[in-house]
Design a protein around this motif. Structure first.
Motif, short mmCIF file in Angstrom:
data_model
loop_
_atom_site.label_atom_id
_atom_site.label_comp_id
_atom_site.label_asym_id
_atom_site.label_seq_id
_atom_site.Cartn_x
_atom_site.Cartn_y
_atom_site.Cartn_z
N TYR A 1 -15.12 56.20 40.73
CA TYR A 1 -15.47 54.74 40.30
C TYR A 1 -16.44 54.57 41.69
O TYR A 1 -16.50 55.03 42.56
N HIS A 2 -17.64 53.67 42.09
CA HIS A 2 -18.59 53.20 43.00
C HIS A 2 -18.62 51.79 42.99
O HIS A 2 -19.21 51.48 42.30
N GLY A 3 -17.54 51.00 43.98
CA GLY A 3 -17.73 50.04 44.39
C GLY A 3 -18.67 49.48 44.88
O GLY A 3 -18.72 48.67 46.52
N ASN A 4 -19.98 50.04 44.81
CA ASN A 4 -21.53 49.42 45.71
C ASN A 4 -21.87 48.45 45.38
O ASN A 4 -21.42 47.41 44.60
N CYS A 5 -21.99 48.10 46.29
CA CYS A 5 -22.59 45.85 46.78
C CYS A 5 -21.15 45.79 46.43
O CYS A 5 -20.95 44.73 46.15
N ASN A 6 -20.51 46.19 47.51
CA ASN A 6 -18.65 44.84 47.35
C ASN A 6 -18.25 44.87 45.88
O ASN A 6 -17.38 43.84 46.31
N THR A 7 -18.91 45.91 45.40
CA THR A 7 -18.16 45.41 43.56
C THR A 7 -16.47 45.64 43.43
O THR A 7 -16.73 46.79 44.31
N PRO A 8 -15.93 45.12 43.01
CA PRO A 8 -14.68 45.06 42.82
C PRO A 8 -14.43 46.98 42.41
O PRO A 8 -14.20 47.05 41.07
N ILE A 9 -13.28 47.45 42.69
CA ILE A 9 -12.90 48.50 42.11
C ILE A 9 -11.82 48.63 40.91
O ILE A 9 -10.99 47.23 41.39
#
Length: 225
Positions: A214-222
């Motif tokens: 999983y890549h939580g880019n732009c500060n997205t919750p994983i």
């Protein structure tokens, strides 16, 4: 374990990537410190010769499988491929290439998968350093004149560092890249869905299969386990 000093790396990188920084950096000028965002582009020039393969990853990742399994992807590189990278899962490059797309209405540049060319995301990178050193084509593409030529052709102005460079080069020379399955870099950012691209967003964002990273880019919750 080999520890590399960031300042020393930046010093080595700067002459190689200075020309591309003005095209792929957020700042208006060319900043010395920005060159660290292009580390992957020239890793083959600054790492010891005995290091032949590197996996470079962002910090905002969550592993759902053994990272060792990702090394097996190096065996799947076709002849001429030097870098393994997953597709970008938002229409960011549909946006960036808007002028080229307008002038070339039949192009696949910026279109969603499976048939389009959505660009790349550099959150997970497989760098075959030996192949990068040996590839005459890849090293030619690092030359300032070639970078200038491609940015002019595609009317390209980005701000995402190495990812922009790989994306632009991939439009011209897809043979240099081994495309990783989306499950190896399952990006979670949905910024572009709310900024003008809701109608096509899901075509870019969908990813079939069991997620490995999983890549939580732009500060997205994983997601929690």
């Amino acid at each position: 374990v080999i520890v590399h000093d960031v300042n020393e790396l930046t010093e080595k990188l700067f002459p190689i990537v200075e020309a591309m920084q003005k095209h792929f950096s957020a700042g208006s000028g060319t900043y010395y410190s920005d060159s660290i965002f292009f580390l992957s582009v020239a890793m083959h020039r600054i790492m010891p010769k005995e290091i032949t393969q590197i996996i470079q990853v962002d910090l905002d990742l969550k592993y759902k499988t053994n990272i060792r399994d990702l090394f097996d992807e190096f065996d799947n590189f076709s002849e001429g491929a030097v870098i393994g990278i997953a597709r970008e899962m938002q229409p960011v490059y549909r946006h960036t290439f808007w002028q080229y797309r307008r002038e070339n209405p039949q192009t696949k540049v910026g279109d969603p998968p499976p048939d389009g060319l959505p660009g790349f995301n550099s959150g997970v990178l497989l760098l075959n350093l030996e192949a990068m050193r040996q590839s005459k084509l890849y090293n030619q593409l690092l030359e300032p004149a070639m970078v200038q030529k491609l940015t002019e052709k595609y009317h390209f102005k980005g701000h995402l560092g190495d990812q922009d460079f790989f994306t632009m080069v991939g439009m011209e020379h897809p043979e240099l890249f081994h495309v990783l399955d989306c499950t190896w870099n399952r990006q979670l950012c949905t910024w572009w869905r709310d900024h003008g691209y809701s109608d096509v967003f899901d075509q870019y964002f969908q990813c079939e299969g069991e997620v490995k990273i999983y890549h939580g880019n732009c500060n997205t919750p994983i997601p929690e386990d």
